[in-house]
Design a protein around this motif. Structure first.
Motif, PDB file in Angstrom:
ATOM      1  N   THR A  63      -3.092  30.188 -51.695  1.00  0.00           N
ATOM      2  CA  THR A  63      -2.553  31.537 -51.825  1.00  0.00           C
ATOM      3  C   THR A  63      -1.044  31.565 -51.584  1.00  0.00           C
ATOM      4  O   THR A  63      -0.512  30.746 -50.839  1.00  0.00           O
ATOM      5  CB  THR A  63      -3.224  32.490 -50.827  1.00  0.00           C
ATOM      6  OG1 THR A  63      -3.071  31.952 -49.497  1.00  0.00           O
ATOM      7  CG2 THR A  63      -4.708  32.644 -51.137  1.00  0.00           C
ATOM      8  N   PRO A  64      -0.334  32.523 -52.185  1.00  0.00           N
ATOM      9  CA  PRO A  64       1.096  32.693 -51.904  1.00  0.00           C
ATOM     10  C   PRO A  64       1.318  32.895 -50.412  1.00  0.00           C
ATOM     11  O   PRO A  64       0.545  33.568 -49.731  1.00  0.00           O
ATOM     12  CB  PRO A  64       1.461  33.952 -52.705  1.00  0.00           C
ATOM     13  CG  PRO A  64       0.452  33.992 -53.807  1.00  0.00           C
ATOM     14  CD  PRO A  64      -0.827  33.467 -53.195  1.00  0.00           C
ATOM     15  N   GLY A  65       2.377  32.295 -49.889  1.00  0.00           N
ATOM     16  CA  GLY A  65       2.669  32.392 -48.470  1.00  0.00           C
ATOM     17  C   GLY A  65       2.214  31.183 -47.685  1.00  0.00           C
ATOM     18  O   GLY A  65       2.678  30.955 -46.565  1.00  0.00           O
ATOM     19  N   SER A  66       1.280  30.404 -48.242  1.00  0.00           N
ATOM     20  CA  SER A  66       0.875  29.166 -47.587  1.00  0.00           C
ATOM     21  C   SER A  66       2.023  28.172 -47.635  1.00  0.00           C
ATOM     22  O   SER A  66       2.920  28.278 -48.473  1.00  0.00           O
ATOM     23  CB  SER A  66      -0.360  28.578 -48.285  1.00  0.00           C
ATOM     24  OG  SER A  66      -1.445  29.477 -48.262  1.00  0.00           O
ATOM     25  N   ALA A  67       1.998  27.221 -46.713  1.00  0.00           N
ATOM     26  CA  ALA A  67       3.118  26.282 -46.605  1.00  0.00           C
ATOM     27  C   ALA A  67       3.375  25.521 -47.887  1.00  0.00           C
ATOM     28  O   ALA A  67       4.522  25.422 -48.350  1.00  0.00           O
ATOM     29  CB  ALA A  67       2.857  25.307 -45.458  1.00  0.00           C
ATOM     30  N   GLU A 305      16.178  21.443 -44.595  1.00  0.00           N
ATOM     31  CA  GLU A 305      16.156  22.442 -43.519  1.00  0.00           C
ATOM     32  C   GLU A 305      15.083  23.498 -43.761  1.00  0.00           C
ATOM     33  O   GLU A 305      14.384  23.924 -42.833  1.00  0.00           O
ATOM     34  CB  GLU A 305      17.526  23.105 -43.400  1.00  0.00           C
ATOM     35  CG  GLU A 305      17.613  24.121 -42.263  1.00  0.00           C
ATOM     36  CD  GLU A 305      18.970  24.786 -42.164  1.00  0.00           C
ATOM     37  OE1 GLU A 305      19.143  25.655 -41.280  1.00  0.00           O
ATOM     38  OE2 GLU A 305      19.863  24.457 -42.983  1.00  0.00           O
ATOM     39  N   LYS A 306      14.928  23.924 -45.028  1.00  0.00           N
ATOM     40  CA  LYS A 306      13.916  24.927 -45.343  1.00  0.00           C
ATOM     41  C   LYS A 306      12.513  24.407 -45.062  1.00  0.00           C
ATOM     42  O   LYS A 306      11.647  25.149 -44.581  1.00  0.00           O
ATOM     43  CB  LYS A 306      14.043  25.361 -46.810  1.00  0.00           C
ATOM     44  CG  LYS A 306      15.269  26.226 -47.090  1.00  0.00           C
ATOM     45  CD  LYS A 306      15.311  26.662 -48.547  1.00  0.00           C
ATOM     46  CE  LYS A 306      16.487  27.583 -48.798  1.00  0.00           C
ATOM     47  NZ  LYS A 306      16.563  28.050 -50.199  1.00  0.00           N
ATOM     48  N   ILE A 307      12.292  23.145 -45.364  1.00  0.00           N
ATOM     49  CA  ILE A 307      10.986  22.536 -45.096  1.00  0.00           C
ATOM     50  C   ILE A 307      10.724  22.498 -43.593  1.00  0.00           C
ATOM     51  O   ILE A 307       9.639  22.835 -43.115  1.00  0.00           O
ATOM     52  CB  ILE A 307      10.909  21.123 -45.697  1.00  0.00           C
ATOM     53  CG1 ILE A 307      10.870  21.200 -47.229  1.00  0.00           C
ATOM     54  CG2 ILE A 307       9.682  20.369 -45.179  1.00  0.00           C
ATOM     55  CD1 ILE A 307      10.948  19.853 -47.921  1.00  0.00           C
ATOM     56  N   CYS A 312       7.283  21.907 -40.996  1.00  0.00           N
ATOM     57  CA  CYS A 312       6.859  20.691 -41.704  1.00  0.00           C
ATOM     58  C   CYS A 312       7.935  19.611 -41.598  1.00  0.00           C
ATOM     59  O   CYS A 312       9.086  19.891 -41.302  1.00  0.00           O
ATOM     60  CB  CYS A 312       6.580  21.005 -43.173  1.00  0.00           C
ATOM     61  SG  CYS A 312       5.437  22.388 -43.405  1.00  0.00           S
ATOM     62  N   ASP A 313       7.534  18.388 -41.839  1.00  0.00           N
ATOM     63  CA  ASP A 313       8.458  17.260 -41.813  1.00  0.00           C
ATOM     64  C   ASP A 313       8.618  16.693 -43.216  1.00  0.00           C
ATOM     65  O   ASP A 313       7.612  16.325 -43.845  1.00  0.00           O
ATOM     66  CB  ASP A 313       7.939  16.153 -40.892  1.00  0.00           C
ATOM     67  CG  ASP A 313       7.866  16.603 -39.444  1.00  0.00           C
ATOM     68  OD1 ASP A 313       8.822  17.243 -38.979  1.00  0.00           O
ATOM     69  OD2 ASP A 313       6.843  16.326 -38.785  1.00  0.00           O
TER      70      ASP A 313
END
Length: 345
Positions: A63-67, A305-307, A312-313
């Motif tokens: 779904t939209p919004g998931s990582a 940076e966004k990730i 998350c890495d």
């Protein structure tokens, strides 16, 4: 709606005949075959130089919004700027991402349809082999890993050792939520369970990460391996406590939570990754271009940076390294599924 499951001679040539100059083994045949191979290689190289020539679609199975969906949108925006072609994200939900994956696998192998999948790719086809075969898609680029942490209510357990001890003392009574059968949150717990020597538990398979964490907050479930960015808010508010991190290393968002292996449970980590795949017959030149462009973005300061802000890495690696990682996980998950008795709905 939730599902509750308890787990424990080639034909001889006529004599005297001569090979026609058109036979594959003749000099002329070999030359034609070689020319054909060179033409194909040239055509693939030209296609890669001209790629993309139309709209590119990232297909997200969540779904939209998931990582992973958010990462697809981050990459789409930047690739659109780089390529000068529209890059959009489509959501194709169902069957642990298999609906979207099959949609991509059946598309033209020209690089214009990309599956944004996660580690569920190494699980879902094992549970539903009639939907998708592993040889229908080929890996392109790994993007990131998503740490998960084991959360529970503060009044129930204070340490991972206490959690394990109580689970061992009451076989089959521990209620564990997850985001669906075969999801990373489910597989993470099963791998930890066997590493820790926990016997039977009662699994509550929900429809997604939001419902899973609600089960724990409400007290209907005892635990859940939550996505770190999802868990941090609940932990900071005091509604939940985090006992351990399932990823190979600690999360930058919750650096004070040790890994399960640090806490004394060898071979208990679970690698929840996100990456891209394309139809299996996509020319190597296009796969390489996609890999290089996506990986360059993952390594760029802005996207990196966004990730990280998603908890998350970044996980840049070569195509071969990604392919090898997937092959290893398929083998490992095949054994884990059998041991845990996991079956698709």
């Amino acid at each position: 709606m939730r599902t509750t499951v308890r787990t424990a001679t080639a034909a001889a040539r006529p004599t005297g005949s001569r090979r026609s100059s058109g036979c594959p083994g003749s000099k002329g045949g070999v030359m034609r075959k070689t020319a054909g191979i060179l033409l194909l290689a040239f055509s693939a190289a030209v296609a890669a130089q001209n790629f993309p020539s139309k709209t590119v679609r990232f297909v997200s199975g969540v779904t939209p919004g998931s990582a992973s969906d958010t990462m697809a949108r981050i990459l789409a925006e930047k690739l659109q700027q780089k390529w000068g072609q529209p890059v959009i994200v489509e959501n194709k939900l169902g069957a642990g991402g298999l609906v979207g994956a099959k949609y991509v696998a059946d598309s033209a192998p020209d690089g214009h349809m990309i599956m944004m999948y996660a580690s569920a790719y190494t699980v879902a086809p094992l549970l539903s082999p009639n939907v998708l075969r592993f040889d229908e898609l080929t890996p392109v680029a790994a993007v990131a890993t998503i740490p998960t942490v084991l959360v529970t209510q503060p009044e129930k357990y204070k340490t991972i050792q206490e959690f394990v001890a109580k689970a061992k003392a009451s076989p089959g009574k521990l209620v564990c939520a997850d985001a669906g059968i075969g999801s990373a949150t489910h597989m993470a717990f099963e791998k930890f369970r066997f590493a820790a020597g926990i016997p039977d538990v009662l699994n509550v398979h929900t429809k997604g990460v939001g419902e899973a964490i609600t089960e724990v907050v409400s007290g209907r479930a005892d635990c859940y391996f939550a996505l770190v960015f999802q868990a941090r808010k609940m932990v900071d508010s005091g509604k939940l406590v985090a006992l351990a991190t399932s990823s190979p290393k600690r999360s930058a968002l919750m650096p004070n939570i040790p890994t399960t292996e640090e806490l004394g449970y060898p071979n208990s980590h679970y690698n929840f990754w996100v990456g891209t795949l394309v139809p299996a017959k996509t020319p190597k030149a296009i796969v390489d271009k996609l890999h290089d462009d996506i990986t360059a973005l993952v390594e760029s300061p802005e996207v990196n940076e966004k990730i990280r802000k998603l908890g998350c890495d970044p996980l840049p690696m070569s195509v071969k390294e990604f392919d090898d990682m997937i092959a290893g996980e398929i083998k490992e998950n095949t054994a884990l599924i059998k041991k845990a008795g996991i079956k698709a709905n």
